[in-house]
Design a protein around this motif. Structure first.
Motif, mmCIF file in Angstrom:
data_model
loop_
_atom_site.group_PDB
_atom_site.id
_atom_site.type_symbol
_atom_site.label_atom_id
_atom_site.label_comp_id
_atom_site.label_asym_id
_atom_site.label_seq_id
_atom_site.Cartn_x
_atom_site.Cartn_y
_atom_site.Cartn_z
ATOM 1 N N MET A 1 28.320 96.008 51.216
ATOM 2 C CA MET A 1 28.200 96.574 52.556
ATOM 3 C C MET A 1 29.441 96.233 53.374
ATOM 4 S SD MET A 1 25.020 97.269 54.545
ATOM 5 C CE MET A 1 25.130 98.375 55.869
ATOM 6 N N ILE A 2 29.810 97.125 54.237
ATOM 7 C CA ILE A 2 30.996 96.948 55.066
ATOM 8 C C ILE A 2 30.580 96.371 56.408
ATOM 9 C CG2 ILE A 2 32.906 98.140 56.183
ATOM 10 C CD1 ILE A 2 32.559 100.323 54.024
ATOM 11 N N ASP A 3 31.252 95.303 56.826
ATOM 12 C CA ASP A 3 30.981 94.691 58.121
ATOM 13 C C ASP A 3 31.900 95.332 59.149
ATOM 14 O OD1 ASP A 3 30.515 93.132 60.322
ATOM 15 O OD2 ASP A 3 31.034 91.248 59.359
ATOM 16 N N ASN A 4 31.342 96.175 60.006
ATOM 17 C CA ASN A 4 32.147 96.906 60.985
ATOM 18 C C ASN A 4 32.916 96.007 61.942
ATOM 19 O OD1 ASN A 4 31.464 99.378 59.956
ATOM 20 N ND2 ASN A 4 29.877 99.785 61.457
ATOM 21 N N SER A 5 32.465 94.777 62.138
ATOM 22 C CA SER A 5 33.175 93.888 63.060
ATOM 23 C C SER A 5 34.543 93.496 62.503
ATOM 24 C CB SER A 5 32.347 92.638 63.351
ATOM 25 O OG SER A 5 32.196 91.856 62.175
ATOM 26 N N GLU A 14 38.280 106.905 63.117
ATOM 27 C CA GLU A 14 38.789 107.948 62.224
ATOM 28 C C GLU A 14 37.870 108.136 61.021
ATOM 29 O OE1 GLU A 14 41.032 110.347 62.418
ATOM 30 O OE2 GLU A 14 41.385 109.659 64.448
ATOM 31 N N LEU A 15 37.380 107.047 60.452
ATOM 32 C CA LEU A 15 36.437 107.168 59.334
ATOM 33 C C LEU A 15 35.200 107.946 59.755
ATOM 34 C CD1 LEU A 15 36.465 103.716 57.508
ATOM 35 C CD2 LEU A 15 37.375 105.888 56.676
ATOM 36 N N ALA A 16 34.748 107.733 60.973
ATOM 37 C CA ALA A 16 33.557 108.428 61.473
ATOM 38 C C ALA A 16 33.787 109.940 61.535
ATOM 39 C CB ALA A 16 33.172 107.892 62.845
ATOM 40 N N LEU A 22 34.941 108.357 54.343
ATOM 41 C CA LEU A 22 34.116 107.172 54.577
ATOM 42 C C LEU A 22 33.303 106.833 53.340
ATOM 43 C CD1 LEU A 22 32.814 104.947 56.280
ATOM 44 C CD2 LEU A 22 31.262 106.684 57.198
ATOM 45 N N ASN A 23 32.688 107.824 52.717
ATOM 46 C CA ASN A 23 31.881 107.582 51.521
ATOM 47 C C ASN A 23 32.725 107.046 50.373
ATOM 48 O OD1 ASN A 23 29.449 108.348 52.677
ATOM 49 N ND2 ASN A 23 29.758 110.492 52.160
ATOM 50 N N ARG A 24 33.912 107.602 50.197
ATOM 51 C CA ARG A 24 34.798 107.102 49.133
ATOM 52 C C ARG A 24 35.263 105.680 49.438
ATOM 53 N NH1 ARG A 24 39.132 111.336 47.126
ATOM 54 N NH2 ARG A 24 39.421 109.654 45.626
ATOM 55 N N PHE A 25 35.594 105.413 50.704
ATOM 56 C CA PHE A 25 36.013 104.083 51.110
ATOM 57 C C PHE A 25 34.895 103.071 50.853
ATOM 58 C CE2 PHE A 25 36.157 100.852 54.527
ATOM 59 C CZ PHE A 25 37.362 100.248 54.217
ATOM 60 N N ALA A 26 33.677 103.426 51.197
ATOM 61 C CA ALA A 26 32.535 102.532 51.010
ATOM 62 C C ALA A 26 32.294 102.232 49.534
ATOM 63 C CB ALA A 26 31.283 103.137 51.637
ATOM 64 N N PHE A 57 43.177 108.840 50.112
ATOM 65 C CA PHE A 57 42.838 109.196 48.739
ATOM 66 C C PHE A 57 43.678 110.353 48.211
ATOM 67 C CE2 PHE A 57 39.070 107.089 50.454
ATOM 68 C CZ PHE A 57 38.993 106.042 49.552
ATOM 69 N N HIS A 58 44.741 110.686 48.919
ATOM 70 C CA HIS A 58 45.630 111.745 48.475
ATOM 71 C C HIS A 58 46.888 111.200 47.817
ATOM 72 C CE1 HIS A 58 43.257 114.872 50.304
ATOM 73 N NE2 HIS A 58 43.197 114.144 51.400
ATOM 74 N N GLU A 59 47.109 109.886 47.936
ATOM 75 C CA GLU A 59 48.272 109.251 47.351
ATOM 76 C C GLU A 59 47.794 108.334 46.234
ATOM 77 O OE1 GLU A 59 50.636 107.355 50.334
ATOM 78 O OE2 GLU A 59 50.380 109.011 51.717
ATOM 79 N N PRO A 60 48.681 107.966 45.322
ATOM 80 C CA PRO A 60 48.296 107.018 44.274
ATOM 81 C C PRO A 60 47.771 105.719 44.880
ATOM 82 C CG PRO A 60 50.484 107.916 43.854
ATOM 83 C CD PRO A 60 50.061 108.388 45.229
#
Length: 65
Positions: A1-5, A14-16, A22-26, A57-60
């Motif tokens: 889980m990601i801690d938003n703080s 921006e993720l929002a 956001l889903n890929r980052f998570a 996710f567009h760059e290596p």
């Protein structure tokens, strides 16, 4: 889980706006997420942050790690 703080506010905003990113980052491992968040901490403008998030996710992967 990601801690938003732990996330820079501009990065979070921006993720929002990009649920797909956001889903890929998570889904990343904790070290991968931490590396991306550390990169976001060095960004000063809103446009730069938007570009950073949109290009995550567009760059290596090696460009972020």
């Amino acid at each position: 889980m990601i801690d938003n703080s732990d996330l820079p506010i501009g990065f979070t905003m921006e993720l929002a706006q990009h649920s797909d990113i956001l889903n890929r980052f998570a889904g990343l491992s904790e070290p991968e997420r931490n590396a991306i968040v550390e990169g976001a901490r060095n960004i000063d403008s809103r446009q730069e942050m938007r570009n950073y998030v949109e290009s995550m996710f567009h760059e290596p992967k090696s460009s972020f790690f």
